[in-house]
Design a protein around this motif. Structure first.
Motif, short mmCIF file in Angstrom:
data_model
loop_
_atom_site.label_atom_id
_atom_site.label_comp_id
_atom_site.label_asym_id
_atom_site.label_seq_id
_atom_site.Cartn_x
_atom_site.Cartn_y
_atom_site.Cartn_z
N GLY A 174 0.81 -1.21 0.00
CA GLY A 174 0.00 0.00 0.00
C GLY A 174 0.84 1.26 0.00
O GLY A 174 0.44 2.29 -0.55
N VAL A 175 2.05 1.19 0.58
CA VAL A 175 2.94 2.36 0.58
C VAL A 175 3.36 2.67 -0.86
O VAL A 175 3.38 3.83 -1.27
CB VAL A 175 4.15 2.13 1.49
N LEU A 176 3.70 1.63 -1.61
CA LEU A 176 4.09 1.86 -3.01
C LEU A 176 2.90 2.32 -3.86
O LEU A 176 3.06 3.14 -4.76
CB LEU A 176 4.72 0.60 -3.60
N PHE A 177 1.71 1.81 -3.56
CA PHE A 177 0.52 2.30 -4.26
C PHE A 177 0.31 3.79 -3.96
O PHE A 177 -0.06 4.56 -4.84
CB PHE A 177 -0.72 1.50 -3.90
N ALA A 178 0.54 4.16 -2.71
CA ALA A 178 0.41 5.58 -2.33
C ALA A 178 1.40 6.44 -3.08
O ALA A 178 1.10 7.59 -3.43
CB ALA A 178 0.61 5.74 -0.82
N ALA A 179 2.58 5.89 -3.38
CA ALA A 179 3.60 6.62 -4.12
C ALA A 179 3.16 6.91 -5.56
O ALA A 179 3.73 7.78 -6.22
CB ALA A 179 4.92 5.85 -4.12
N ILE A 180 2.16 6.20 -6.01
CA ILE A 180 1.60 6.45 -7.34
C ILE A 180 0.36 7.34 -7.22
O ILE A 180 0.21 8.34 -7.92
CB ILE A 180 1.21 5.13 -8.04
N LEU A 181 -0.53 6.97 -6.31
CA LEU A 181 -1.82 7.66 -6.20
C LEU A 181 -1.71 9.12 -5.77
O LEU A 181 -2.34 9.99 -6.37
CB LEU A 181 -2.73 6.90 -5.23
N MET A 182 -0.93 9.37 -4.72
CA MET A 182 -0.87 10.74 -4.20
C MET A 182 -0.26 11.72 -5.21
O MET A 182 -0.87 12.76 -5.49
CB MET A 182 -0.15 10.77 -2.86
N PRO A 183 0.92 11.42 -5.77
CA PRO A 183 1.45 12.35 -6.77
C PRO A 183 0.53 12.51 -7.98
O PRO A 183 0.37 13.62 -8.50
CB PRO A 183 2.78 11.72 -7.18
N ALA A 184 -0.09 11.40 -8.41
CA ALA A 184 -1.02 11.50 -9.53
C ALA A 184 -2.15 12.47 -9.20
O ALA A 184 -2.55 13.28 -10.04
CB ALA A 184 -1.58 10.12 -9.88
N GLY A 185 -2.66 12.39 -7.99
CA GLY A 185 -3.72 13.31 -7.57
C GLY A 185 -3.27 14.76 -7.60
O GLY A 185 -3.99 15.65 -8.06
N PHE A 186 -2.06 15.00 -7.11
CA PHE A 186 -1.54 16.37 -7.11
C PHE A 186 -1.36 16.90 -8.53
O PHE A 186 -1.74 18.02 -8.83
CB PHE A 186 -0.22 16.45 -6.34
N PHE A 187 -0.76 16.09 -9.41
CA PHE A 187 -0.48 16.56 -10.76
C PHE A 187 -1.74 16.64 -11.62
O PHE A 187 -1.98 17.64 -12.30
CB PHE A 187 0.55 15.65 -11.45
N TYR A 203 -9.22 13.56 -5.40
CA TYR A 203 -9.57 12.46 -4.49
C TYR A 203 -8.54 11.33 -4.55
O TYR A 203 -8.47 10.50 -3.64
CB TYR A 203 -10.98 11.95 -4.78
N LEU A 204 -7.72 11.30 -5.59
CA LEU A 204 -6.62 10.34 -5.63
C LEU A 204 -5.64 10.59 -4.48
O LEU A 204 -5.01 9.65 -3.98
CB LEU A 204 -5.87 10.42 -6.97
N ILE A 205 -5.52 11.84 -4.06
CA ILE A 205 -4.64 12.17 -2.92
C ILE A 205 -5.15 11.46 -1.68
O ILE A 205 -4.38 10.85 -0.93
CB ILE A 205 -4.57 13.69 -2.71
N TRP A 206 -6.46 11.53 -1.45
CA TRP A 206 -7.05 10.90 -0.27
C TRP A 206 -7.00 9.37 -0.37
O TRP A 206 -6.78 8.69 0.63
CB TRP A 206 -8.48 11.40 -0.07
N LEU A 207 -7.20 8.85 -1.57
CA LEU A 207 -7.08 7.41 -1.77
C LEU A 207 -5.65 6.96 -1.48
O LEU A 207 -5.42 5.93 -0.85
CB LEU A 207 -7.50 7.05 -3.19
N GLY A 208 -4.69 7.76 -1.92
CA GLY A 208 -3.29 7.47 -1.63
C GLY A 208 -2.99 7.55 -0.14
O GLY A 208 -2.23 6.73 0.39
N ALA A 209 -3.59 8.51 0.55
CA ALA A 209 -3.39 8.62 1.99
C ALA A 209 -3.94 7.38 2.72
O ALA A 209 -3.31 6.86 3.64
CB ALA A 209 -4.05 9.89 2.53
N ALA A 210 -5.08 6.90 2.26
CA ALA A 210 -5.65 5.68 2.85
C ALA A 210 -4.75 4.48 2.57
O ALA A 210 -4.49 3.65 3.45
CB ALA A 210 -7.06 5.43 2.30
N SER A 211 -4.24 4.40 1.35
CA SER A 211 -3.34 3.31 0.97
C SER A 211 -2.06 3.36 1.80
O SER A 211 -1.55 2.32 2.26
CB SER A 211 -3.02 3.42 -0.52
N LEU A 212 -1.53 4.55 2.01
CA LEU A 212 -0.34 4.72 2.84
C LEU A 212 -0.59 4.25 4.27
O LEU A 212 0.22 3.53 4.85
CB LEU A 212 0.09 6.19 2.83
#
Length: 137
Positions: free
Chosen positions: A80-93, A109-118
């Motif tokens: 989930g940490v590696l998934f967050a490394a994709i989801l959060m930056p994708a949300g920001f960009f 909302y990808l940022i929040w999904l990444g935060a949950a994954s993290l």
């Protein structure tokens, strides 16, 4: 190390080259070479920073869980940490694409999904490492 861990780790290390390229993009944005408003500049900085930090954290977590022979479920959750490394930056960009956005779009909302994954990733890894430690003692 398992073949899966070696392959994932190698792929993630190759992705660091993409993050480095993102740094050159960010440099062009901050020096005026790429037009961006203040919102975009802030989100680009946050996306780049999260990508770099979370990739390194994801690698460390994955290697620790693997080295400790933690339960299989914790290894799966640690990803989930590696998934967050994709989801959060994708949300920001992706949430500030366009010529002059005034607010982030729904992809934020990808940022929040990444935060949950993290969160799932670090908690799963932490519990798995504690479990492995208790089983070894």
């Amino acid at each position: 190390m398992s073949p899966g861990t070696l392959i994932t780790t190698g792929a993630v290390l190759l992705a660091v080259a993409g993050i480095a390229y993102g740094g050159t993009f960010l440099l062009r944005v901050t020096t005026g070479g790429v037009p961006a408003n203040d919102l975009q500049k802030s989100f680009y900085r946050a996306g780049h920073a999260h990508a770099g930090v979370l990739v390194i954290l994801g690698l460390v977590v994955r290697l620790l869980v693997n080295e400790a022979n933690a339960p299989g479920w914790s290894s799966a959750l640690a990803d989930g940490v590696l998934f967050a490394a994709i989801l959060m930056p994708a949300g920001f960009f992706l949430s500030v694409l366009g010529s002059n956005p005034q607010r982030p779009n729904a992809l934020r909302y990808l940022i929040w999904l990444g935060a949950a994954s993290l969160t799932v990733g670090v908690v799963g890894a932490g519990v798995g490492l504690i479990s492995a430690g208790l089983a070894a003692s």
